[in-house]
Design an enzyme around this catalytic site. Structure first.
Site, PDB file in Angstrom:
ATOM      1  N   HIS A 201      35.119  51.667  28.069  1.00  0.00           N
ATOM      2  CA  HIS A 201      34.337  50.952  27.261  1.00  0.00           C
ATOM      3  C   HIS A 201      33.188  50.350  28.059  1.00  0.00           C
ATOM      4  CE1 HIS A 201      38.406  50.953  25.448  1.00  0.00           C
ATOM      5  NE2 HIS A 201      37.746  50.722  24.174  1.00  0.00           N
TER       6      HIS A 201
ATOM      7  N   GLU B  34      33.187  60.999  16.359  1.00  0.00           N
ATOM      8  CA  GLU B  34      31.733  60.755  16.737  1.00  0.00           C
ATOM      9  C   GLU B  34      30.885  62.138  16.454  1.00  0.00           C
ATOM     10  OE1 GLU B  34      33.967  57.839  18.185  1.00  0.00           O
ATOM     11  OE2 GLU B  34      34.325  59.801  18.569  1.00  0.00           O
TER      12      GLU B  34
END
Length: 337
Positions: free
Chosen positions: A129, A60
């Site tokens: 998540h 990321e």
């Protein structure tokens, strides 16, 4: 106009911009051949080729760092971070580079990048998540933070974000991808094909990044919500019987403060609803702003209905985030004062 799910509306926005602007590129983890974990980019690589829509390593920090460089060079990158929970390795690139580039370069460079992130609960993803980290982004000067609640807004806001010269954090509530939930796990999802907000123009249009929307007019209390909580609030109004005005913020920062003040001064009461953790959540900023600008109009204390101050539970997530019963109870409380 066409009926679209939020997934289809987001894909349509990227399709429109890829065709319209050769400087737009889309990349991220699994967004190319696979079409994204939620299929938001499905078919775009086949249509525009691997130089415009491509996969990237699971890094990321690398994704956002490359996007900052692309933006400074003149491209308009659209980056997908697979889940909002994964942004932490990229936080230095977002805060120290993307958000500050225009200021540090005295306007010589900009970072016109859009970072898409699925956020919130609804898939039993738990702590890794299902987080809603919007308050972490609204605290950072130099970036914009957006969270749509409908397919129409999702497409219009995403096009506006891609065309914007500032970096935009674009948060996508996973529970709304295929239809608006009514707030309970034991009831079916209302499909977008039966909801008026699923009517989406097929071509180019924008929704201003700084604008809120009154999705339900009312006279008794103002509900400030965004994302999935817009629909939870609508269900709570039905359950409570209170004539509440629901304001969908859409753009969290910059914030449409005039729309908020106008509504609260009219109803004289306010309830703030968000899915994220309560302490230091974005709702605290909303409460402070309402208190500052509407103090002499308020007839009851401002209520907050939020997630709990605990790690996000896997099996108990429906007890974690606000449902219509909790929001309805808050509506009744403010009406008692």
């Amino acid at each position: 106009m066409a009926r679209m799910t939020m997934i289809q509306a987001l894909r349509s926005a990227m399709d429109v911009m890829l065709e319209r602007d050769p400087n737009v590129v889309v990349f991220g983890e699994d967004v190319g051949y696979f079409g994204g974990v939620f299929r938001c980019t499905e078919g775009l690589q086949a249509k525009y080729g691997r130089s415009r829509v491509f996969d990237a390593p699971i890094s990321e920090g690398g994704l956002v760092g490359v996007a900052v460089g692309m933006g400074a060079y003149g491209l308009r990158p659209v980056v997908e971070v697979q889940f909002a929970d994964y942004f932490y390795p990229a936080s230095d690139q977002i805060v120290s580079e993307a958000a500050r580039l225009r200021y540090r370069s005295a306007g010589d460079f900009t970072a016109p990048l859009t970072i898409r992130m699925p956020c919130g609960g609804g898939i039993y993803g738990g702590q890794t998540h299902s987080q809603s980290p919007e308050a972490l982004f609204t605290h950072v000067c130099g970036i914009r933070t957006v969270m749509p609640a409908t397919p129409y807004d999702a497409k219009g806001l995403l096009i506006a974000a891609i065309e914007c010269d500032d970096p935009v954090i674009f948060l996508e509530p996973k529970r709304l991808y295929n239809g608006p939930f009514d707030g309970y796990p034991d009831k079916p999802v209302v499909p977008w094909s039966k909801h008026p907000a699923s009517e989406v123009p097929e071509g180019h249009y924008t929704v201003p990044l700084e604008s809120a929307a009154v999705v339900r007019p009312g006279r008794d209390v103002t509900v400030l919500a965004y994302g999935t909580m817009v629909f939870v609030s609508e269900a709570a109004v039905v359950e409570s019987g209170v004539d509440a005005e629901i304001v969908d913020l859409r753009s969290l920062w910059p914030l449409d403060l005039p729309a908020i003040v106008e509504s609260v001064k009219k109803t004289r009461r306010c309830v703030v609803v968000h899915e994220a953790t309560r302490t230091s959540g974005f709702g605290a900023e909303l409460v402070a702003l309402v208190q500052e600008h509407c103090f002499y109009h308020l007839e009851a204390p401002i209520e907050r209905v939020t997630g709990w101050d605990t790690p996000y539970p896997h099996a108990l997530e429906w007890a974690y985030f606000p449902g219509p019963a909790r929001v309805a109870a808050a509506l009744r409380r403010v009406m008692e004062d």
